[in-house]
Scaffold this motif. Structure first.
Motif, PDB file in Angstrom:
ATOM      1  N   ASP A  29      35.556 -20.739  24.997  1.00  0.00           N
ATOM      2  CA  ASP A  29      34.300 -20.799  24.257  1.00  0.00           C
ATOM      3  C   ASP A  29      34.003 -22.197  23.695  1.00  0.00           C
ATOM      4  O   ASP A  29      32.855 -22.599  23.545  1.00  0.00           O
ATOM      5  CB  ASP A  29      34.440 -19.788  23.108  1.00  0.00           C
ATOM      6  CG  ASP A  29      33.150 -19.537  22.400  1.00  0.00           C
ATOM      7  OD1 ASP A  29      32.108 -19.647  23.059  1.00  0.00           O
ATOM      8  OD2 ASP A  29      33.185 -19.243  21.185  1.00  0.00           O
TER       9      ASP A  29
ATOM     10  N   LYS B 211      36.031 -19.541  11.549  1.00  0.00           N
ATOM     11  CA  LYS B 211      35.196 -18.767  12.486  1.00  0.00           C
ATOM     12  C   LYS B 211      34.093 -19.619  13.093  1.00  0.00           C
ATOM     13  O   LYS B 211      33.685 -19.388  14.222  1.00  0.00           O
ATOM     14  CB  LYS B 211      34.509 -17.611  11.732  1.00  0.00           C
ATOM     15  CG  LYS B 211      35.392 -16.441  11.451  1.00  0.00           C
ATOM     16  CD  LYS B 211      34.563 -15.385  10.714  1.00  0.00           C
ATOM     17  CE  LYS B 211      35.445 -14.232  10.279  1.00  0.00           C
ATOM     18  NZ  LYS B 211      34.759 -13.319   9.377  1.00  0.00           N
TER      19      LYS B 211
ATOM     20  N   ARG C  16      38.093 -13.574  20.481  1.00  0.00           N
ATOM     21  CA  ARG C  16      37.353 -14.770  20.883  1.00  0.00           C
ATOM     22  C   ARG C  16      37.752 -15.209  22.294  1.00  0.00           C
ATOM     23  O   ARG C  16      38.892 -15.027  22.728  1.00  0.00           O
ATOM     24  CB  ARG C  16      37.615 -15.923  19.894  1.00  0.00           C
ATOM     25  CG  ARG C  16      37.170 -15.629  18.476  1.00  0.00           C
ATOM     26  CD  ARG C  16      35.664 -15.574  18.316  1.00  0.00           C
ATOM     27  NE  ARG C  16      35.064 -16.888  18.452  1.00  0.00           N
ATOM     28  CZ  ARG C  16      34.811 -17.713  17.447  1.00  0.00           C
ATOM     29  NH1 ARG C  16      35.102 -17.341  16.201  1.00  0.00           N
ATOM     30  NH2 ARG C  16      34.252 -18.877  17.657  1.00  0.00           N
TER      31      ARG C  16
ATOM     32  N   VAL D 299      37.847 -23.103  18.864  1.00  0.00           N
ATOM     33  CA  VAL D 299      37.906 -21.646  18.758  1.00  0.00           C
ATOM     34  C   VAL D 299      39.282 -21.227  18.214  1.00  0.00           C
ATOM     35  O   VAL D 299      40.307 -21.695  18.695  1.00  0.00           O
ATOM     36  CB  VAL D 299      37.597 -20.981  20.128  1.00  0.00           C
ATOM     37  CG1 VAL D 299      38.548 -21.435  21.210  1.00  0.00           C
ATOM     38  CG2 VAL D 299      37.603 -19.477  20.025  1.00  0.00           C
TER      39      VAL D 299
END
Ligand code: NAP
Length: 463
Positions: A261, A210, A257, A216
């Motif tokens: 990112d 995480k 997610r 990611v």
């Protein structure tokens, strides 16, 4: 007469057996026979370099090694320096705790192309295991595929995508750090032939993904609604059901997610089995067949797709190295045994006994079981044991490494560490022996005379 016991293999299976024997037979003499100069087996060569807290158990093992009845014979290769038959003649009891160091092969067309490795070899390479330091994988790749949904696949994927700063407190050797951190890796895909609820990842290890600085974790939301732990496709134990539910919650988090990112992506590709490795001179991709579950098994649907990748590592289980005098079951790849008993005065513990499952602590039960069997079976003792082994090794010119020798090697590794890192591993046997002032032609010849060769898959074979 005190019992003389030889434990072959100084990994967790061997050390838990020794500590159980010290309790059950306080006056016994225990000798470890270990192929490498370095002790602790998977703790040093298998556990991921960024999982230093898991490696802390080696401090308890060192205490066991320091017990007055215990001696360590490192750098002694079974089948080369001493045979199983000789050890059985010399000791009242012999315990096989050799682990399961060979990869199970991914049996698909093209699976032996350059660029495809087994996890034992690849992990051995980045952990500085002397048998694998020359593996030299071509890391000039943007995409990697990991095959298998166990903790080994997770370990490798994580080590490949973590930043140098995230690995600064690890003992990743310099050559591996240079290769991995210099690689243009953008995406690692972990391929599972079944679904997320059937994956064998433990939740602590899965959850670690995480919070990675530059990567990611991603999963397709549609994969999280099928074959749920309470569904008809799953006859799970209550323990497995609890784990599957925790893992699904973690995967739901991954599914939310944003793929942009972070610079790197770690994708979970479920319901897919590899059917062919693509490419000419080397791996350029994997062809996979989509699967569905039937009675818990992955069944091909006839629908195929491809994932481009320049490196494939299969983490689909391990088996033992064939050794004369060790009965190995062809099907399971482990020692043929009944609850740890192999033959008269002959026992097995750890992965050699039960296959490559469980965590480090699981080996404790094996050690206790072997100690109980030896207590049941023990005759009067009286075999010559240690002195006879020493005489035999001396006569053969074998430079064995004692536990005190190992502690000098370890002190040199710790002294050479970068600030924050626990050690800088010595990766060549000749360099370990050189620390001991045994840099002689004889030691060199012994170190260079290892009969193991690394095959193209990275598996060890005996010449
Ligand atoms: P594992 O947990 O048994 O996982 C093996 C995986 O390979 C399974 O997902 C299996 O799928 C898959 N597989 C097997 N054959 C396959 C094939 N032909 N094609 C595609 N997939 C295939 O084994 P592991 O990851 O090697 O780990 C070994 C043991 O060490 C485990 O008990 C593990 O928990 C432990 N370990 C623990 C840690 C830790 O605690 N941090 C770290 C590393 C290892 P199926 O389920 O469908 O058979």
């Amino acid at each position: 007469m005190p019992l003389s016991i030889a434990i072959i293999g100084a990994g967790p299976g061997g050390f838990y057996t020794a500590s159980a024997l010290i309790k059950s037979h306080p006056d016994c003499r225990i000798d470890f026979i270990e192929a490498l100069p370095t002790p602790f087996g998977l703790i040093r060569g298998g556990v991921a370099p960024d999982h230093q807290s898991t490696k802390a158990v080696s401090r308890a093992f060192a205490k066991t090694a320091g017990h007055e009845g215990v001696a360590y014979f490192g750098n002694v290769r079974l089948g080369q320096d001493v045979s199983v038959a000789e050890l059985r003649d010399t000791y009242d009891a012999v315990v096989l705790a050799l682990g399961a160091p060979m990869d199970r092969e991914l049996e698909i067309p093209g699976g032996d192309k350059p660029g495809a490795f087994g996890a034992a070899a690849f992990v051995g390479w980045y952990n500085g295991h002397p048998d694998f330091v020359d593996l030299n994988p071509d890391m000039n790749v943007e995409r990697v595929c990991m095959i298998g949904n166990g903790n080994v696949a997770l370990d490798i994927a994580r080590v490949l995508v973590k930043t140098p700063a995230e690995m600064a407190t690890s003992d990743l050797p310099d050559y591996a750090a240079k290769a991995i951190h210099g690689a243009p890796i953008r995406e690692v895909t972990i391929v599972g032939r079944r679904g997320p609820a059937q994956a064998k990842f433990t939740n602590k290890e899965l959850s670690e993904l995480k919070d990675m600085a530059n990567c990611v974790p991603l999963v397709a939301p549609g994969d999280l609604t099928k074959d749920l732990p309470d569904g008809p496709n799953n006859q799970m134990s209550e323990r497995d059901r609890r784990l599957a539910k925790k893992n699904l919650a973690t995967f739901r988090d991954f599914a939310r997610r944003d793929p942009t990112d972070r610079r790197k992506r770690l994708r979970f590709q479920f319901y897919a089995k590899p059917v062919e490795a693509l490419g000419d001179a080397r791996i350029e991709g994997l062809r996979l067949e989509r699967t569905r579950l039937q009675n818990g098994r992955a069944i091909g649907t006839g629908e195929f797709f491809e994932i481009p990748c320049g490196l494939v590592v299969s983490a689909i289980g391990y088996r033992m190295v064939p050794i004369k005098g060790v009965p190995i079951d062809a099907e399971t790849g482990v020692v043929r045994n009944r609850c740890g008993r192999v033959g008269p005065g002959f026992y097995a513990a750890g992965w050699a006994k039960r296959g490559p499952t469980g965590v480090i602590g699981t080996n404790k039960g094996d050690g206790d079981a072997v100690a109980a069997l030896i207590a049941q079976d023990a005759g009067p003792g009286g075999k010559p044991g240690r002195e006879a082994l020493e005489a035999l090794l001396r006569a053969r010119g074998v430079r064995w490494v004692s536990f005190q020798d190992w502690q000098r090697i370890e002190a040199a590794e710790i002294a050479a560490a970068e600030p924050g890192a626990p050690r800088r591993k010595l990766i060549r046997i000749k360099d370990m022996l050189a620390v001991l002032g045994q840099d002689s032609a004889e030691s060199q010849a012994i170190a260079d005379n290892c009969p193991c060769v690394i095959g193209r898959s990275g598996n060890i074979s005996q010449e």
